[in-house]
Design an enzyme around this catalytic site. Structure first.
Site, mmCIF file in Angstrom:
data_model
loop_
_atom_site.group_PDB
_atom_site.id
_atom_site.type_symbol
_atom_site.label_atom_id
_atom_site.label_comp_id
_atom_site.label_asym_id
_atom_site.label_seq_id
_atom_site.Cartn_x
_atom_site.Cartn_y
_atom_site.Cartn_z
ATOM 1 N N ASP A 1 112.773 -45.743 67.105
ATOM 2 C CA ASP A 1 111.937 -46.673 66.350
ATOM 3 C C ASP A 1 112.607 -48.044 66.301
ATOM 4 O OD1 ASP A 1 109.570 -46.992 64.348
ATOM 5 O OD2 ASP A 1 111.298 -48.002 63.444
ATOM 6 N N TYR B 1 114.350 -57.006 65.397
ATOM 7 C CA TYR B 1 115.699 -56.444 65.245
ATOM 8 C C TYR B 1 116.682 -57.082 66.240
ATOM 9 C CZ TYR B 1 113.119 -52.682 62.789
ATOM 10 O OH TYR B 1 112.295 -51.948 61.973
ATOM 11 N N LYS C 1 107.354 -53.363 67.229
ATOM 12 C CA LYS C 1 106.504 -53.976 66.194
ATOM 13 C C LYS C 1 106.293 -55.457 66.475
ATOM 14 C CE LYS C 1 108.657 -50.676 63.069
ATOM 15 N NZ LYS C 1 110.074 -50.556 63.438
ATOM 16 N N HIS D 1 104.026 -55.479 62.087
ATOM 17 C CA HIS D 1 105.260 -55.227 61.329
ATOM 18 C C HIS D 1 105.091 -55.438 59.820
ATOM 19 C CE1 HIS D 1 109.888 -55.241 61.961
ATOM 20 N NE2 HIS D 1 109.593 -54.714 60.799
#
Ligand code: A2P
Length: 258
Positions: free
Chosen positions: A44, A49, A74, A107
């Site tokens: 995930d 990120y 996302k 997101h």
């Protein structure tokens, strides 16, 4: 406990994933490789990120065939405008070294403008145009399933009140010992939308606190499993997908056998 759940699209999704939020560059690749070696088949991640390139390299180096791994990314808040979505998705695909995602999520239910204004009120109020474009991405074959993240019940109701070609398959939210979200769990079950639990161990400083909670310790001793395994099993028993993050090899292994 179920190793997979069936989504409203018919696809089967592994119930436990490696979460890579806060897994830094230089450590996330090894974490992904350890996870895949030890049996995980679900990663995930998200564009924001900042580690998708390293995740993609690790996936390739692991030699696990792409089609055996469930890969989630996302859409970041700055790319909600319909014309920004495909380029954002393409960027994630390129970084991950793949031509499709198993799951792509909005997101957050808020949109930021990428221009000088930090905040776009219209898109924030209505994720529907974003959703329509994501449906197109499914039709194009770039994404197998689409969903949302950080949506509460009211926002889910608002989105699904529109004429949708594809119902959200997933809503990913924070769920843990401190935030069990029973109403959202119940509503989602009734609506056929699976929940994914992020920060499932409590996140940051609260991980210790949740793993040391008397009830968790008691169950851990009774069943002869670790407190983290108690927490992860609890999530799966409630019918939610669980996304524990770790970059520590022994914890990655521990969390998989929960
Ligand atoms: P680390 O990545 O250094 O191993 P959450 O998924 O709830 O956000 O929790 C992630 C945090 O919990 C990370 O700081 C992670 O540390 C830590 N963690 C992950 N698995 C375990 C475990 N089995 N036991 C204790 N701490 C863990």
């Amino acid at each position: 406990l179920p190793s997979h759940y069936t989504l409203n699209s018919g696809d089967k999704i592994p119930s436990v994933a490696l979460g890579v939020w806060k897994a830094g560059r230089g450590e996330v690749g090894q974490a992904v490789k350890t996870a895949l070696e030890r049996g995980y088949r679900h990663i995930d991640g998200a564009w924001i990120y900042g580690n998708e390139l390293e995740v993609g390299h690790a996936l390739k180096e692991s030699k696990v065939p792409r089609e055996e791994v469930w890969l989630t990314s996302k859409l970041w808040n700055t790319a909600h405008a319909p014309e920004d979505i495909e380029p954002a998705l393409d960027d994630s695909l390129q970084k991950l070294g793949t031509n499709y995602l198993d799951l792509y999520l909005i997101h957050w239910p808020v949109a930021f403008s990428s221009g000088p204004e930090a905040y776009d009120a219209d898109l924030t109020a209505n994720p529907y145009p974003t959703w329509k474009k994501l449906e197109e991405m499914v039709e194009k074959g770039k994404v197998r399933n689409i969903g949302v993240s950080n949506f509460n019940i009211q926002r889910m109701k608002n989105l699904t009140a529109n004429p949708l070609k594809i119902l959200p398959a997933i809503n990913q939210v924070e769920i843990n010992y401190f935030l069990p979200q029973p109403k959202l769990v119940e509503w989602s079950k009734q609506s056929g939308i699976l929940l994914e639990a992020y920060s499932p161990l409590g996140s940051d400083k609260r991980v210790k606190e949740s793993l040391n909670a008397p009830v968790v310790k008691e169950i851990s001793e009774e069943l002869g499993i670790t407190p983290a395994q108690v927490m992860i099993s609890w999530h799966v028993q409630r019918g939610t997908i669980v996304l524990p993050k770790s970059v520590t090899p022994c914890r990655i292994v521990e969390n998989w056998h929960g």
